[in-house]
Design a protein around this motif. Sequence first.
Motif, short mmCIF file in Angstrom:
data_model
loop_
_atom_site.label_atom_id
_atom_site.label_comp_id
_atom_site.label_asym_id
_atom_site.label_seq_id
_atom_site.Cartn_x
_atom_site.Cartn_y
_atom_site.Cartn_z
N GLU A 1 52.29 43.42 32.88
CA GLU A 1 51.48 44.38 31.80
C GLU A 1 52.41 45.31 31.27
OE1 GLU A 1 48.76 46.19 34.36
OE2 GLU A 1 47.45 44.54 34.71
N ILE A 2 53.53 45.82 32.02
CA ILE A 2 54.47 46.65 31.09
C ILE A 2 55.36 45.90 30.22
CG2 ILE A 2 56.37 48.24 31.73
CD1 ILE A 2 54.00 49.27 32.67
N MET B 1 47.08 46.78 30.56
CA MET B 1 47.09 47.96 31.48
C MET B 1 46.05 48.05 32.56
SD MET B 1 50.02 49.31 30.78
CE MET B 1 51.02 48.29 29.89
N ALA C 1 64.81 50.59 33.76
CA ALA C 1 63.36 50.93 33.38
C ALA C 1 62.41 51.08 34.61
CB ALA C 1 62.87 49.49 32.96
N MET D 1 44.87 51.14 34.63
CA MET D 1 44.47 52.48 33.84
C MET D 1 43.07 52.23 33.42
SD MET D 1 46.99 54.62 33.68
CE MET D 1 47.53 55.77 32.42
N PHE E 1 42.02 53.80 41.88
CA PHE E 1 42.82 53.41 40.56
C PHE E 1 44.33 53.77 40.61
CE2 PHE E 1 40.85 57.84 40.89
CZ PHE E 1 41.85 58.48 40.10
N GLN F 1 48.20 61.56 31.16
CA GLN F 1 48.65 60.52 31.51
C GLN F 1 49.13 59.39 30.70
OE1 GLN F 1 46.96 58.85 34.99
NE2 GLN F 1 47.48 60.62 36.37
N GLN G 1 60.35 54.92 26.01
CA GLN G 1 61.58 55.21 26.64
C GLN G 1 62.25 54.00 27.18
OE1 GLN G 1 61.77 58.93 28.76
NE2 GLN G 1 63.60 58.49 29.37
N ILE G 2 61.44 53.15 27.67
CA ILE G 2 61.91 51.84 28.43
C ILE G 2 62.38 50.82 27.27
CG2 ILE G 2 61.44 49.76 29.47
CD1 ILE G 2 59.60 51.64 31.47
N ALA G 3 61.41 50.65 26.21
CA ALA G 3 61.73 49.96 25.11
C ALA G 3 63.24 50.31 24.70
CB ALA G 3 60.62 49.98 23.98
N GLN H 1 52.75 61.43 38.10
CA GLN H 1 51.38 61.48 37.94
C GLN H 1 50.59 61.71 39.24
OE1 GLN H 1 49.75 57.72 36.64
NE2 GLN H 1 50.16 57.91 34.64
N LEU I 1 65.70 51.45 25.73
CA LEU I 1 66.85 51.02 26.76
C LEU I 1 67.38 49.70 26.09
CD1 LEU I 1 65.31 51.33 30.18
CD2 LEU I 1 67.10 52.78 29.15
N SER I 2 66.35 48.82 25.76
CA SER I 2 67.00 47.46 25.40
C SER I 2 67.24 47.51 23.66
CB SER I 2 65.92 46.50 25.65
OG SER I 2 64.83 46.95 25.14
N ASP J 1 51.75 60.43 28.49
CA ASP J 1 53.03 60.05 29.10
C ASP J 1 53.57 58.61 29.39
OD1 ASP J 1 55.18 61.78 30.40
OD2 ASP J 1 54.47 61.10 32.24
N LEU J 2 52.55 57.94 29.47
CA LEU J 2 52.73 56.40 29.72
C LEU J 2 53.37 55.98 28.51
CD1 LEU J 2 52.36 53.88 31.46
CD2 LEU J 2 50.24 53.63 30.69
N HIS K 1 57.86 58.32 36.41
CA HIS K 1 56.45 58.85 35.82
C HIS K 1 55.27 58.67 36.75
CE1 HIS K 1 53.07 57.89 33.24
NE2 HIS K 1 52.58 56.89 33.87
N GLN L 1 58.05 44.44 31.11
CA GLN L 1 59.34 44.91 31.48
C GLN L 1 59.68 44.44 33.09
OE1 GLN L 1 61.96 45.94 29.78
NE2 GLN L 1 61.18 46.15 27.56
N VAL M 1 56.95 56.71 28.23
CA VAL M 1 57.64 56.19 29.15
C VAL M 1 57.71 54.57 28.74
CG1 VAL M 1 57.45 54.72 31.50
CG2 VAL M 1 56.96 57.23 31.48
N GLN M 2 56.85 54.02 28.12
CA GLN M 2 56.98 52.83 27.41
C GLN M 2 57.91 52.80 26.39
OE1 GLN M 2 52.84 51.73 27.32
NE2 GLN M 2 53.44 49.85 28.11
N ASP N 1 50.75 65.40 39.78
CA ASP N 1 49.89 65.86 38.80
C ASP N 1 48.52 65.99 39.17
OD1 ASP N 1 49.73 67.56 36.39
OD2 ASP N 1 48.45 65.78 35.50
N ILE O 1 62.81 54.84 35.59
CA ILE O 1 61.97 55.74 34.63
C ILE O 1 60.30 55.52 34.88
CG2 ILE O 1 61.14 56.06 32.19
CD1 ILE O 1 63.99 55.04 31.10
N PHE O 2 60.11 54.21 35.26
CA PHE O 2 58.53 54.18 35.46
C PHE O 2 58.26 54.81 37.07
CE2 PHE O 2 54.81 51.73 36.60
CZ PHE O 2 54.10 51.98 35.50
#
Lengths: 315, 315
Positions: free
Chosen positions: B43-44, A1, B61, A4, B3, A72, A82-84, B72, A86-87, A75-76, B68, B46, A79-80, B75, B64-65
Amino acid sequence: MRFMTSLKFIDVVAREGSIRKAADKLAITSTALNRRILQIEDEIGQQLFERLPGGVRLNTAGEIFVQHIRSQFADLARVQSQIADLSGIRRGHVQIASGADALRRLLPETIATYRAAHPAVSFNLARCYGEEAETRLFSLDADIALIFAPIRAAHVHVAATLRQQIQCVMPADHRLARREQIKLRDLAGERLVLPTAQSGVRQLLDTGLLRRQVDMDVILESDSFEFMQNFLHFESSLFFQIPIAIGAGGGRQGAGQTDGFDPLLVARPMDPADVAPGTLHICHLKGRVLPVAAAKFLDDIITTLRDTYPDDVDQ
Amino acid sequence: MRFMTSLKFIDVVAREGSIRKAADKLAITSTALNRRILQIEDEIGQQLFERLPGGVRLNTAGEIFVQHIRSQFADLARVQSQIADLSGIRRGHVQIASGADALRRLLPETIATYRAAHPAVSFNLARCYGEEAETRLFSLDADIALIFAPIRAAHVHVAATLRQQIQCVMPADHRLARREQIKLRDLAGERLVLPTAQSGVRQLLDTGLLRRQVDMDVILESDSFEFMQNFLHFESSLFFQIPIAIGAGGGRQGAGQTDGFDPLLVARPMDPADVAPGTLHICHLKGRVLPVAAAKFLDDIITTLRDTYPDDVDQ
DNA sequence: GCAACGCGATGCAAAAATTGCACTGCTTGC
DNA sequence: GCAAGCAGTGCAATTTTTGCATCGCGTTGC
């Protein structure tokens, strides 16, 4: 990441209270870290850290910003997860803050069952004292907290509660073992092992004891269930626990059956008129959307409790 | 905000639907942008975009991302606004999505007053049709929405409502101008200018007209108040508006005084039995913490409305 | 009261990353 | 079937980040 890292760095510096220490932990040089922080402060247009002779400390702006960073990251993770999902693969990391009570049976069993269904989910368990569990929710170091004590913090959302009557644990041949229920005055003259002062069980006992001046013999204080259990094998005495910690079914009615529990010990419920039932709170941070993995695990805990104690769970 | 750049890039690509177009907009080459996106997808772990012959499109995916990412950014704006507030200077940017009604008097006045107190706050006003305002809240392109129509979307939180009785606007010398209230059957034979179909006013009128078969002469449809107002100077006819749009005090009772409004025109309320009062909803995205600047402005709007229409505001 | 220590900040050169250019392979529309 | 538009890639130039050496400053310990 990569996107981040700078934020992560700030989080670590805030936790360590020193750029150099944080740099060590992050395996970079302090100068690189220092410059990243200066750069971000520059971009934000505000200092985030006070520079003290012994290190750095967040100022008010920094507190706000670090809280933002942590949310953050949380929440990331959501998100990850939630994305995972999906599959079809549930993935993620669930962080739990719990008092000792739930660590004994509830969490090991529930986590093992959950992991059997979703092996890609990992767990982190922090055994918390006092208000540490609430703090962890707030700093987003925990997704879920199990707290056997009144909730004071306003930022905590209670997803479910479980009423639990305190049990008195004793050797199976103890004179009180024939009783269905134990009253406080029965404890007069008995040797007692009490939980330490910050525990929810102790607070309930103290409240009861304050009203009735019972003369008892407190021989030990401990926050370790395991210790107390083993101690009873050597010196005949009494200690106190709540049903989920000893695997007793049907809390308040307290049949005393403690499946899988030490066969030489028995548990008998205290009279609710003497010692008020306590409440186990299953909580998460108010306003937060939990990662899929954590949200489903929360469901699992509540379902498990509802199955075991059908009358004592509220939502 | 170095960033956040990679995330911003993804957001723009999602909006543009093409890496090259996004690269143009961001003033970098498409190859650099392309590689940043590949890197983040890596990195994700996906894919976030489907590659189509004509560009790229978010997959599930990615949706969703990107959601997010947008939250961010929103926020972060909140955090910056809050940090700026620490030093006593209110700073920030308030994004408002509104139908035409509030653009006429309410928002110009309220914003001007607010800016007099906080000159460092800037505003963005999007005039929205149909459900666009709700969409903007969701995509975080708007902090606050003012919607004169029923709210359907579940993600919208209604901070306050204002009941508004539809007014019939006519030349001051019109035969109906002597009435205190207009009934639908009074409109028989009149030349009418109606708002376009997606407008909340039109929907309320249509609902009333459906029940009573009134034979009317609809000579024009328009979504521009200004046009309708000017048209009445050339051809005697009637059009409809709600009080906040014409600055009329005390909505439902509808005294017809339209301070500052065209002196050659008068407004008379429709009979509530014929045309139900509508509701102006002042909304923000559910679960969202607004930036200080936006939150305070929301307060201001509600206060203004409460002062003007004391009986018709609900919270 | 002075030296030693630990802290954050900074100049400068090395290392790593990002970027831009030229080009590929692909699909669509004419 | 050819031109146009798209995402992706190898390579060199550029920019950014990092590490080393070092400074200035306040505290601690003798």
